[in-house]
Scaffold this active site. Structure first.
Site, PDB file in Angstrom:
ATOM      1  N   GLY A  43       0.809  -1.218   0.000  1.00  0.00           N
ATOM      2  CA  GLY A  43       0.000   0.000   0.000  1.00  0.00           C
ATOM      3  C   GLY A  43       0.838   1.262   0.000  1.00  0.00           C
ATOM      4  O   GLY A  43       0.555   2.215  -0.742  1.00  0.00           O
ATOM      5  N   CYS A  44       1.877   1.290   0.808  1.00  0.00           N
ATOM      6  CA  CYS A  44       2.723   2.479   0.881  1.00  0.00           C
ATOM      7  C   CYS A  44       3.515   2.685  -0.407  1.00  0.00           C
ATOM      8  O   CYS A  44       3.738   3.821  -0.831  1.00  0.00           O
ATOM      9  CB  CYS A  44       3.662   2.388   2.086  1.00  0.00           C
ATOM     10  SG  CYS A  44       2.771   2.371   3.651  1.00  0.00           S
ATOM     11  N   THR A  45       3.922   1.591  -1.032  1.00  0.00           N
ATOM     12  CA  THR A  45       4.615   1.691  -2.314  1.00  0.00           C
ATOM     13  C   THR A  45       3.682   2.271  -3.373  1.00  0.00           C
ATOM     14  O   THR A  45       4.049   3.189  -4.116  1.00  0.00           O
ATOM     15  CB  THR A  45       5.154   0.320  -2.741  1.00  0.00           C
ATOM     16  OG1 THR A  45       6.095  -0.136  -1.758  1.00  0.00           O
ATOM     17  CG2 THR A  45       5.817   0.386  -4.100  1.00  0.00           C
TER      18      THR A  45
END
Length: 148
Positions: A43-45
C-alpha cells in the site's frame, strides 16, 4: 487528531538523504505531510508511486510532499532510491511528530496511521485526509487542490 484551522506542530526530523528537515523551513509553500505505515509495503509503495507520478502537479501548485514513517533513515533511503521518489522521507523513530498530529494510537504504536495533512503557507492545517485509500490518495489530494 489535529483539526483544520489549528497550527501544524513544528518539527525537525532526519530525512532519507542524510539531512534534517523542519516544517518551519517550508513556510511560504503548502506542505502535504503524508504519514505512511512502512517502507516497501504494497500500500505504501502504491501510494508513494502515486505522489511520485503526480510530482509535477504538486510542484506547479507550490505544494511540497513530505513522507513520514517510523522507519529508520536508512530504510527510508532504500525505499526512496528503489522507487525514485523526488520528495523527502522523514524518520519519526520516537513517534513524537505522529503523536503531536494524532497520527498514531499511542507512544508504543508499531506504525503511524495512514493519514495526511495539507498545511497552508502559514503553517495551519488546511485539510485532513483521514480516510485514505492508497490506490487513489494522491489523485484525490490533487483533485481537491485543483478543484476538479
Amino acid at each position: 487528531m489535529i483539526k483544520v484551522g489549528q497550527p501544524a506542530p513544528d518539527f525537525t526530523l532526519p530525512a532519507h538523504d542524510g539531512t534534517s528537515l523542519s516544517l518551519a523551513s517550508l513556510r511560504g509553500a503548502k506542505v502535504l505531510l503524508w504519514f505512511f505505515v512502512e517502507a516497501n509495503t504494497p500500500g505504501c509503495t502504491l501510494e508513494g508511486r502515486g505522489f511520485r507520478d503526480h510530482q509535477s502537479y504538486f510542484d506547479e501548485s507550490n505544494i511540497r510532499v513530505v513522507g513520514l514513517s517510523f522507519d529508520s533513515p536508512e530504510d527510508s533511503a532504500a525505499f526512496a532510491r528503489r522507487h525514485e521518489f523526488g520528495f523527502p522521507l522523514l524518520s519519526d523513530a520516537n513517534h513524537a511528530v505522529a503523536l503531536a498530529y494524532g497520527a498514531c494510537s499511542g507512544p508504543d504504536a508499531r506504525y503511524p496511521d495512514r493519514v495526511s495533512f495539507l498545511i497552508d503557507e502559514n503553517g495551519a492545517i488546511e485539510r485532513v485526509y483521514d480516510q485514505v485509500d492508497p490506490r487513489d490518495h494522491p489523485a484525490r489530494v490533487l483533485a481537491d487542490i485543483l478543484g476538479v
